[in-house]
Design a protein around this motif. Structure first.
Motif, PDB file in Angstrom:
ATOM      1  N   LYS A  44       5.586  11.338   2.386  1.00  0.00           N
ATOM      2  CA  LYS A  44       4.212  10.926   1.721  1.00  0.00           C
ATOM      3  C   LYS A  44       4.433   9.788   0.857  1.00  0.00           C
ATOM      4  CE  LYS A  44      -0.344  11.396   0.766  1.00  0.00           C
ATOM      5  NZ  LYS A  44      -0.912  10.898   1.840  1.00  0.00           N
ATOM      6  N   GLU A  91       2.302   6.358   0.994  1.00  0.00           N
ATOM      7  CA  GLU A  91       1.646   5.588  -0.006  1.00  0.00           C
ATOM      8  C   GLU A  91       2.276   4.309  -0.292  1.00  0.00           C
ATOM      9  OE1 GLU A  91      -0.749   6.481  -1.524  1.00  0.00           O
ATOM     10  OE2 GLU A  91      -0.938   8.923  -0.649  1.00  0.00           O
ATOM     11  N   GLU A 151       0.504   1.716   1.831  1.00  0.00           N
ATOM     12  CA  GLU A 151      -0.825   1.538   1.357  1.00  0.00           C
ATOM     13  C   GLU A 151      -0.668   0.384   0.214  1.00  0.00           C
ATOM     14  OE1 GLU A 151      -2.926   4.856   0.454  1.00  0.00           O
ATOM     15  OE2 GLU A 151      -2.580   5.731   2.369  1.00  0.00           O
ATOM     16  N   GLU A 173      -3.845   0.563  -8.112  1.00  0.00           N
ATOM     17  CA  GLU A 173      -4.434   2.045  -7.891  1.00  0.00           C
ATOM     18  C   GLU A 173      -3.209   2.643  -6.825  1.00  0.00           C
ATOM     19  OE1 GLU A 173      -6.685   4.148  -8.983  1.00  0.00           O
ATOM     20  OE2 GLU A 173      -6.891   2.645 -10.610  1.00  0.00           O
ATOM     21  N   GLU A 174      -2.817   1.768  -5.913  1.00  0.00           N
ATOM     22  CA  GLU A 174      -1.968   2.247  -4.909  1.00  0.00           C
ATOM     23  C   GLU A 174      -0.761   2.344  -5.252  1.00  0.00           C
ATOM     24  OE1 GLU A 174      -2.956   3.341  -2.054  1.00  0.00           O
ATOM     25  OE2 GLU A 174      -4.723   2.432  -1.813  1.00  0.00           O
ATOM     26  N   ASP A 193      -0.750   5.607  -7.107  1.00  0.00           N
ATOM     27  CA  ASP A 193      -0.612   6.725  -6.090  1.00  0.00           C
ATOM     28  C   ASP A 193       1.024   6.837  -5.685  1.00  0.00           C
ATOM     29  OD1 ASP A 193      -3.309   7.221  -6.079  1.00  0.00           O
ATOM     30  OD2 ASP A 193      -3.712   6.168  -4.299  1.00  0.00           O
ATOM     31  N   ILE A 204       2.537   8.934  -8.613  1.00  0.00           N
ATOM     32  CA  ILE A 204       1.725  10.448  -8.689  1.00  0.00           C
ATOM     33  C   ILE A 204       2.685  11.346  -7.538  1.00  0.00           C
ATOM     34  CG2 ILE A 204      -0.021  11.804  -8.383  1.00  0.00           C
ATOM     35  CD1 ILE A 204      -1.722   9.692  -9.683  1.00  0.00           C
ATOM     36  N   THR A 205       2.672  10.352  -6.509  1.00  0.00           N
ATOM     37  CA  THR A 205       3.190  11.233  -5.139  1.00  0.00           C
ATOM     38  C   THR A 205       4.775  11.496  -5.301  1.00  0.00           C
ATOM     39  OG1 THR A 205       1.528  10.182  -3.745  1.00  0.00           O
ATOM     40  CG2 THR A 205       3.535  11.187  -2.757  1.00  0.00           C
TER      41      THR A 205
END
Length: 109
Positions: free
Chosen positions: A34, A38, A41, A67-68, A71, A74-75
């Motif tokens: 994941k 991300e 992205e 923002e990406e 992400d 966070i991931t």
């Protein structure tokens, strides 16, 4: 444990609980894969922000790229939580890693 660490651990635990019945190694592979998804992205947003696809033109902006990137962070931190039992220690581990890298770069005595 601070609120952010608690929330991060809770998010990771929530993801883990959604995987009940799956092989533990498959769950870990999924969590790690994941991160790469991300990261893709991020690149897509940057391509859109710089208009590198002439067919699409400018479709994103710097805020979208940020923002990406968040992400991804966070991931990745969620994967650390997964690997450490969702104990809320990923931010502490991140702070320690930043310190180590800053020392290696000669920025901290």
């Amino acid at each position: 444990m601070n609120t952010t660490a608690t929330r991060l651990a809770a998010l990771s635990e929530w993801i883990d609980k959604s995987q009940v019945g799956r092989d533990s190694e498959a769950i870990t592979w999924g969590r790690l894969a994941k991160i790469t998804e991300e990261a893709g992205e991020v690149i897509a947003a940057f391509i859109g922000a710089t208009g590198q696809n002439p067919r699409k033109g400018v479709t994103h902006n710097t805020a979208d790229v940020i923002e990406e990137l968040l992400d991804v962070a966070i991931t990745a931190l969620g994967a650390v939580e997964h690997l450490t039992g969702n104990n809320g220690g990923s931010l502490w581990l991140l702070a320690a890693k930043i310190s180590t890298v800053a020392k290696r770069a000669g920025l901290v005595p």
